[in-house]
Design an enzyme around this catalytic site. Structure first.
Site, mmCIF file in Angstrom:
data_model
loop_
_atom_site.group_PDB
_atom_site.id
_atom_site.type_symbol
_atom_site.label_atom_id
_atom_site.label_comp_id
_atom_site.label_asym_id
_atom_site.label_seq_id
_atom_site.Cartn_x
_atom_site.Cartn_y
_atom_site.Cartn_z
ATOM 1 N N ALA A 276 0.847 -1.211 0.000
ATOM 2 C CA ALA A 276 0.000 0.000 0.000
ATOM 3 C C ALA A 276 0.875 1.251 0.000
ATOM 4 O O ALA A 276 1.141 1.823 -1.057
ATOM 5 C CB ALA A 276 -0.941 -0.018 1.191
ATOM 6 N N GLU A 306 12.045 5.588 -0.024
ATOM 7 C CA GLU A 306 12.246 4.859 -1.284
ATOM 8 C C GLU A 306 13.176 5.638 -2.198
ATOM 9 O O GLU A 306 12.910 6.821 -2.433
ATOM 10 C CB GLU A 306 10.896 4.659 -1.992
ATOM 11 N N HIS A 325 8.404 -0.747 -5.445
ATOM 12 C CA HIS A 325 7.163 0.007 -5.683
ATOM 13 C C HIS A 325 6.637 -0.228 -7.105
ATOM 14 O O HIS A 325 6.435 0.722 -7.879
ATOM 15 C CB HIS A 325 7.388 1.502 -5.428
ATOM 16 N N ILE A 326 6.407 -1.496 -7.398
ATOM 17 C CA ILE A 326 5.958 -1.839 -8.757
ATOM 18 C C ILE A 326 4.507 -2.318 -8.776
ATOM 19 O O ILE A 326 4.067 -2.954 -9.733
ATOM 20 C CB ILE A 326 6.866 -2.932 -9.377
HETATM 21 P P1 NAD Z 1 -9.243 2.786 -1.520
HETATM 22 O O1 NAD Z 1 -9.422 4.188 -1.124
HETATM 23 O O2 NAD Z 1 -10.171 2.197 -2.528
HETATM 24 O O3 NAD Z 1 -9.318 1.864 -0.231
HETATM 25 C C1 NAD Z 1 -8.718 2.197 0.976
HETATM 26 C C2 NAD Z 1 -9.571 1.579 2.065
HETATM 27 O O4 NAD Z 1 -8.901 1.766 3.285
HETATM 28 C C3 NAD Z 1 -10.939 2.238 2.208
HETATM 29 O O5 NAD Z 1 -11.961 1.268 2.110
HETATM 30 C C4 NAD Z 1 -10.894 2.843 3.589
HETATM 31 O O6 NAD Z 1 -12.153 2.770 4.219
HETATM 32 C C5 NAD Z 1 -9.899 1.958 4.267
HETATM 33 N N1 NAD Z 1 -9.299 2.527 5.460
HETATM 34 C C6 NAD Z 1 -9.030 3.827 5.735
HETATM 35 N N2 NAD Z 1 -8.478 3.934 6.960
HETATM 36 C C7 NAD Z 1 -8.402 2.674 7.447
HETATM 37 C C8 NAD Z 1 -7.921 2.116 8.665
HETATM 38 N N3 NAD Z 1 -7.411 2.879 9.637
HETATM 39 N N4 NAD Z 1 -7.978 0.785 8.826
HETATM 40 C C9 NAD Z 1 -8.482 -0.001 7.861
HETATM 41 N N5 NAD Z 1 -8.984 0.461 6.692
HETATM 42 C C10 NAD Z 1 -8.927 1.785 6.495
HETATM 43 O O7 NAD Z 1 -7.719 2.655 -1.983
HETATM 44 P P2 NAD Z 1 -7.104 1.548 -2.932
HETATM 45 O O8 NAD Z 1 -7.176 1.994 -4.338
HETATM 46 O O9 NAD Z 1 -7.644 0.224 -2.560
HETATM 47 O O10 NAD Z 1 -5.562 1.665 -2.508
HETATM 48 C C11 NAD Z 1 -5.129 1.142 -1.278
HETATM 49 C C12 NAD Z 1 -3.694 1.520 -1.051
HETATM 50 O O11 NAD Z 1 -2.869 0.987 -2.082
HETATM 51 C C13 NAD Z 1 -3.417 3.005 -1.044
HETATM 52 O O12 NAD Z 1 -2.489 3.296 -0.034
HETATM 53 C C14 NAD Z 1 -2.757 3.248 -2.368
HETATM 54 O O13 NAD Z 1 -1.931 4.385 -2.315
HETATM 55 C C15 NAD Z 1 -1.957 1.981 -2.500
HETATM 56 N N6 NAD Z 1 -1.510 1.686 -3.858
HETATM 57 C C16 NAD Z 1 -0.243 1.191 -3.992
HETATM 58 C C17 NAD Z 1 0.228 0.884 -5.252
HETATM 59 C C18 NAD Z 1 1.616 0.355 -5.428
HETATM 60 O O14 NAD Z 1 2.248 0.633 -6.432
HETATM 61 N N7 NAD Z 1 2.106 -0.446 -4.507
HETATM 62 C C19 NAD Z 1 -0.583 1.078 -6.373
HETATM 63 C C20 NAD Z 1 -1.878 1.555 -6.190
HETATM 64 C C21 NAD Z 1 -2.323 1.848 -4.915
#
Ligand code: NAD
Length: 590
Positions: A276, A306, A325-326
């Site tokens: 995440a 990173e 971070h891929i």
């Molecule tokens: P999203 O907004 O759809 O989902 C996030 C969820 O987290 C929501 O349902 C929210 O209610 C929940 N949430 C918020 N606070 C919380 C807490 N304290 N405990 C538990 N749940 C909580 O986001 P998404 O599109 O599913 O993305 C999730 C994560 O993945 C983000 O951090 C995003 O930046 C990351 N991401 C990483 C990559 C990568 O390259 N690794 C790519 C895309 C997204």
């Protein structure tokens, strides 16, 4: 009765906006009536869209379908961008190009910055908001790809695949030390059941795992949104899960979510996955937990720093899998975000619809269908009040009555604010910047709610006051079908469509007023479509009773005719209001 208003944090540029799941209907030069019918006719070919980072060529095909032909300028630094953007309507970036305050301030026509991807760290969102520039991202294009990486990390960890690969390449064939664990039958705890979390959870079910999920925003839900997945409290999830996968945003409440204490409360021998955001996990505590055996493995696609410094405690460990971070890096995801941003930018520029606007409030699509006419009504109410009061509005007290009581009316309040603020400005107010502009002008918005809307199913009532309450007016409105109506103006109950040119007279309450007015306007060729009259309370020192009149007329009569009306002996005050006119075809922010 009144609670807190909108929090500031946006700023100016008119238009229209709608937000759902993250949809926003927005038009840059908001002006009365601009919110509902998105009929402003922009010639697509005249729009200047700048693509600043490497984007799949498929985006150009999509733009071509809308008749828009973007310019591609890769690798521009700030100075070069500043020189380039003076007549640009939209900028598209991925993560490389930085859209700074200086760039935004050098682009007076800019209405939208699109990020093909999720993170907008490279866009100065505060500056964009102040300038009324919508910033939008494409949050769904990476979902499946990122979820698949989380699953891949879990499998890699469970079966020591990275180490096995390294050993075989280096000539070591040591099967014994590579005994892993099976996934089927194990418990997977998903923290954050949003877009990515849901896909991970569903894949976990598909792998035969018992899947628990924690998401505070779903805590009250009766059942999980993903079949076969059980909602759980965080403590329970941590205590029983063999694998824990994080899918939450990095925000204040999630920073350090997997702390030393929480790691200690996890099932001994559990494995942790973070695909995440860095900052969610205490990485030093993970290293210690791996040393002690509290954790059997960990996998990170993201880290607090990173790339990580050479002495990062998780580097060089066999029980840790790391990727740079891929999560979003797949061909399909890159194409998808390019397609998404092309559609979003084109729809925004041509229809005023802003999907995935991150600096404007979100309204669900179903709420939007209901609220659309009220957004239109509220904007006209704001515009009416701003024109009716002779001094600047310092306080707007809005009450939502009837079914509106239980709705998320933030976007309606924004329309009210934008309508009130747009008066006297040559464009430049929109839903994005209205709260910040209101704060700058010392305008407070207070909201109240009541279940009883009287004779109507729904009603919006707004009182506007100048400084110290020296002058104040009230207007109440509702929607008939989808048409806005004013049903009360101060003490006068009426049924008045708030559109076009409206003459407001304050006059002596004597016989013959309507006749004289009608005759004079008729002689001048001004057609009256509707008249509403009412008494006003007699002020101290006034000998005659007073009355107020609202005359909907076909066109602006011009200053000479207004002067002749004003000269009628029974007229005390005269005003000409303009409501609900179409938004200008284009307009600059300044
Ligand atoms: P999203 O907004 O759809 O989902 C996030 C969820 O987290 C929501 O349902 C929210 O209610 C929940 N949430 C918020 N606070 C919380 C807490 N304290 N405990 C538990 N749940 C909580 O986001 P998404 O599109 O599913 O993305 C999730 C994560 O993945 C983000 O951090 C995003 O930046 C990351 N991401 C990483 C990559 C990568 O390259 N690794 C790519 C895309 C997204």
């Amino acid at each position: 009765m009144f609670g807190g208003g909108l929090s500031p944090g946006s700023s100016e540029k008119p238009g229209r906006l709608v937000l759902a799941g993250r949809v926003a209907l927005y038009h840059r030069n908001t002006c009365p009536g601009g919110f509902v019918s998105s009929t402003h006719s922009v010639s697509p070919a005249s729009l200047r869209v700048l693509i600043c980072d490497d984007l799949s060529p498929k985006a150009l095909e999509i733009f071509g379908e809308y008749g828009i032909f973007p310019e591609i300028c890769l690798g521009l630094d700030e100075d070069a961008l500043v020189a380039k953007v003076h007549d640009v309507d939209a900028i598209i970036v991925r993560s490389a190009t930085r859209i700074t305050r200086r760039v935004i301030e050098s682009a007076p026509k800019l209405t939208v910055v699109g990020r093909a991807g999720v993170g907008v760290d490279n866009v100065d969102c505060a500056a964009a908001t102040e300038a009324g520039v919508v910033v939008m991202n494409t949050p769904t294009g990476n979902t499946t790809t990122t979820a698949e990486l989380a699953i891949a990390l879990m499998v890699s960890m469970a079966r020591h695949i990275p180490r096995a690969d390294r050993e075989v390449r280096s000539g070591v064939w040591n099967k014994k030390s590579l005994t892993g664990v099976q996934l089927t039958g194990k418990t997977l705890g998903v923290i954050g059941l949003g877009r990515i979390g849901r896909v991970v959870a569903a894949r976990g079910v598909g792998l035969g795992m018992n899947v628990l999920a924690f998401d505070p925003y779903l805590a009250a839900a009766e059942c999980s949104p993903v079949e076969g997945v059980e909602l759980s409290a965080l403590d329970h999830l941590l205590a029983v899960s063999d694998f824990v996968s994080l899918h939450v945003p990095l925000i204040d409440s999630t920073r350090g979510l997997i702390s030393r204490e929480r790691i200690a409360s996890m099932k001994p021998g559990a494995r942790l996955i973070n695909a995440a955001r860095g900052g969610l996990v205490d990485e030093a505590a993970v290293a210690e937990a791996l040393d002690s055996g509290q954790l059997a493995g960990a996998a990170f696609d993201v880290l607090s720093e990173e790339p990580p410094p050479a002495d990062h405690p998780l580097l060089g460990r066999d029980d840790v899998v790391m990727t740079p971070h891929i999560g979003a890096s797949s061909t399909e995801a890159q194409v998808q975000v390019a397609l998404d941003i092309a559609h979003q930018i084109a729809r925004f520029l041509l229809e005023g619809r802003a999907d995935n606007a991150i600096n404007a409030p979100a309204v669900s699509a179903s709420d939007l269908a209901f609220l659309g006419p009220y957004i239109n009504l509220a904007e006209r109410m704001g515009s009416y009040l701003a024109q009716r009061l002779t001094g600047p509005i310092r306080k707007l007290e809005v009450t939502y009555l009837g079914e509106l009581e239980a709705r998320d009316t933030r976007v309606v309040s924004l329309a009210l604010l934008a309508g009130a603020l747009a008066h006297g400005r040559d464009g430049g107010v929109n839903f994005v910047n209205a709260p910040a502009l209101a704060e700058e002008r010392g305008l407070r918005l207070l909201e109240g709610r009541e279940s009883d809307a009287g004779a109507f199913q729904n009603q919006i009532k707004v009182r506007a006051s100048t400084k110290g309450g020296v002058e104040s007016h009230l207007v109440a409105g509702t929607v008939f079908g989808s048409r806005p109506r004013f049903v009360r103006i101060d003490e006068l109950h009426l049924d008045f469509p708030p559109e076009g040119h409206i003459l407001v007279t304050e006059h002596d309450d004597v016989p013959g007023v309507v006749g004289h007015l009608g005759t004079l306007l008729g002689e001048c060729g001004v057609n009256i479509r509707r008249i509403e009259l009412g008494k006003t309370s007699t002020a101290a020192g006034e000998s005659k009773a007073g009355a107020v009149g609202f005359l909907a007329i076909d066109a602006d009569p011009g200053p000479e005719i207004l002067e002749r009306v004003r000269a009628l002996k029974f007229i005390r005050k005269l005003g000409l209001l303009r409501l609900g006119e179409a938004a200008p075809v284009s307009g600059n922010r300044s």
